[in-house]
Write an enzyme that holds these catalytic residues in place. Structure first.
Site, PDB file in Angstrom:
ATOM      1  N   TYR A 156       0.802  -1.223   0.000  1.00  0.00           N
ATOM      2  CA  TYR A 156       0.000   0.000   0.000  1.00  0.00           C
ATOM      3  C   TYR A 156       0.835   1.273   0.000  1.00  0.00           C
ATOM      4  O   TYR A 156       0.293   2.366   0.080  1.00  0.00           O
ATOM      5  CB  TYR A 156      -0.960  -0.006   1.199  1.00  0.00           C
ATOM      6  CG  TYR A 156      -2.122  -0.939   0.960  1.00  0.00           C
ATOM      7  CD1 TYR A 156      -1.917  -2.309   0.921  1.00  0.00           C
ATOM      8  CD2 TYR A 156      -3.400  -0.450   0.742  1.00  0.00           C
ATOM      9  CE1 TYR A 156      -2.961  -3.175   0.683  1.00  0.00           C
ATOM     10  CE2 TYR A 156      -4.449  -1.318   0.498  1.00  0.00           C
ATOM     11  CZ  TYR A 156      -4.221  -2.675   0.475  1.00  0.00           C
ATOM     12  OH  TYR A 156      -5.265  -3.529   0.232  1.00  0.00           O
TER      13      TYR A 156
ATOM     14  N   LYS B  69       3.136 -15.089   3.724  1.00  0.00           N
ATOM     15  CA  LYS B  69       3.569 -15.814   2.520  1.00  0.00           C
ATOM     16  C   LYS B  69       5.100 -15.731   2.467  1.00  0.00           C
ATOM     17  O   LYS B  69       5.690 -15.339   1.453  1.00  0.00           O
ATOM     18  CB  LYS B  69       2.904 -15.176   1.285  1.00  0.00           C
ATOM     19  CG  LYS B  69       2.989 -16.002   0.018  1.00  0.00           C
ATOM     20  CD  LYS B  69       1.987 -17.119  -0.047  1.00  0.00           C
ATOM     21  CE  LYS B  69       2.248 -18.003  -1.244  1.00  0.00           C
ATOM     22  NZ  LYS B  69       1.412 -19.207  -1.292  1.00  0.00           N
TER      23      LYS B  69
ATOM     24  N   ASP C  91      -2.616 -18.719   1.976  1.00  0.00           N
ATOM     25  CA  ASP C  91      -3.575 -19.471   1.145  1.00  0.00           C
ATOM     26  C   ASP C  91      -4.227 -20.579   1.971  1.00  0.00           C
ATOM     27  O   ASP C  91      -5.446 -20.759   1.965  1.00  0.00           O
ATOM     28  CB  ASP C  91      -2.910 -20.019  -0.140  1.00  0.00           C
ATOM     29  CG  ASP C  91      -1.464 -20.468   0.049  1.00  0.00           C
ATOM     30  OD1 ASP C  91      -0.926 -20.273   1.155  1.00  0.00           O
ATOM     31  OD2 ASP C  91      -0.889 -21.029  -0.895  1.00  0.00           O
TER      32      ASP C  91
ATOM     33  N   ASP D  99      -6.597  -6.632   4.278  1.00  0.00           N
ATOM     34  CA  ASP D  99      -7.710  -6.094   3.484  1.00  0.00           C
ATOM     35  C   ASP D  99      -8.568  -7.240   2.959  1.00  0.00           C
ATOM     36  O   ASP D  99      -9.797  -7.276   3.124  1.00  0.00           O
ATOM     37  CB  ASP D  99      -7.118  -5.273   2.328  1.00  0.00           C
ATOM     38  CG  ASP D  99      -8.163  -4.482   1.573  1.00  0.00           C
ATOM     39  OD1 ASP D  99      -9.314  -4.420   2.033  1.00  0.00           O
ATOM     40  OD2 ASP D  99      -7.833  -3.936   0.514  1.00  0.00           O
TER      41      ASP D  99
END
Ligand code: ATP
Length: 341
Positions: A125, A172, A206, A230
């Site tokens: 962001y 991740k 995931d 988000d």
């Protein structure tokens, strides 16, 4: 009775409808709040020539607390997201989003009780994007030890204060070894140094999404960087009835701004159909925050009254907005809440 100044940003789309409903209910509940309406969003371009006028940021810096409606962000071009600029300008580094089943709102899941801690100031962001060659663009993900550490501290500290048992970090780091690797290292360090009694796990994002839809009750406090926060916030909203029922807070060291997870919902804006509950629940978070930070018992009483009112209206199930399967518009639902106070 001490009256507390709170900045009010109506925002765009359904923002004016849901913030007006929230202020009405908060007033009817007897909370000692004096609203200071301030401009931001598309509407502010016309009135102030800027989507995020300095006068709004100055007011927030001065009174240190605000309630904000959603602000629209153009897709694939146009001005930089007001929400992102705003959180960064005020250093509102922790997005705190409680996700719970509500009485009378039937979903596929029961006993969901999660709290998301989303890092609010960096990650992808930062908006640092480049066209490095024709047809080749890059986006830079930024992680700093300072920001990763303070969001982890916020999550663990919340566990201690609210009697929560476990923090799950979504990441991740198998792919983004440096950025997400740093996020994990900071979370581990914070836990080892100060919160060894809180259970801790690291879940690859995931897999975490799959686990969330299989059995959300296995999670407690969720900690993650900006983009994952988000996405996972909307996923979690879907577990308990949708975006109309998930509130949020953006908390910094000296300032806090409360806002629902949902966006400006242009598809239903101006039709009087929006569910004001997520904004109102954010208002309840604001009142509880003021009760603690300003030691104001009247705010706590009002918060408790409002919560009891919406629990009652939802349990009765007679007045319900469309997103929850009913037919009531924003005004009718708001009137029902006020009658139940
Ligand atoms: P953003 O990109 O600004 O975060 P979003 O992706 O969260 O926005 P929304 O603008 O919140 O998207 O809308 C997503 C869907 O949810 C739309 O169909 C919208 O009408 C619905 N929705 C969002 N908020 C509400 C609400 N308070 N009441 C009823 N429906 C809502």
């Amino acid at each position: 009775m001490d009256v507390i100044d709170v900045v009010l940003i109506a925002g765009d789309g359904i923002g004016p409808e849901v913030t007006a409903a929230t202020c009405e209910v908060i007033k009817a509940a007897g909370a000692p709040i004096h609203w200071l309406p301030m401009p931001a969003g598309v509407a502010a371009i016309e009135s102030h020539g800027d989507v995020l006028p300095a006068v709004t940021l100055d007011a927030l810096r001065q009174v240190k607390v605000g309630l904000k409606g959603p602000v629209g962000t153009p897709i694939g071009g146009g001005f930089r997201s007001v929400n992102v600029t705003f959180r960064k300008a005020l250093d509102l580094y922790a997005a705190v989003r409680p996700v719970r089943n509500l009485p009378g709102v039937k979903t596929r899941y029961e006993h969901v009780d999660l709290v998301i801690f989303r890092e609010n100031t960096e990650g992808l962001y930062t908006g640092i994007e480049n066209e490095v060659a024709p047809g080749v663009v890059t986006s830079m993900k930024v992680a700093t030890e300072k920001a990763c550490t303070r969001i982890a501290e916020a999550a663990f500290e919340y566990c201690v204060r609210r009697g929560r048992a476990k923090v799950s970090v979504f990441h991740k780091a198998n792919i983004m070894k440096l950025t997400d690797g740093l996020f994990l290292r900071c979370a581990r360090a914070v836990r080892e140094a100060r919160y060894p009694q809180i259970a801790y796990e690291e879940v690859i994002i995931d897999n975490a999404c799959m686990q969330l839809v299989k059995d959300p009750t296995r999670f407690d406090v969720l900690l993650m960087e900006n983009l994952y926060g988000d996405l996972v916030s909307d996923l979690c909203a879907g577990l308990v009835g949708g975006l109309g029922v998930v509130p949020g807070a953006n908390i910094g060291r000296d300032c806090a701004v409360f806002e629902a997870v949902h966006g400006s919902a242009p598809d239903i804006a101006g039709n009087g159909l929006a569910n004001p509950l997520a904004c109102l629940m954010s208002g309840v978070m604001l009142l509880n925050y003021l009760a603690e930070a300003r030691q104001n018992p009247a705010c706590k009483q009002a918060a408790d009254r409002i919560k009891a009112a919406y629990d009652k209206v939802l349990s009765d199930g007679k007045i319900r907005t469309r997103d929850l399967g009913g037919t009531a518009g924003t005004k009718e639902f708001t009137a029902g809440l006020i009658a139940a106070l």
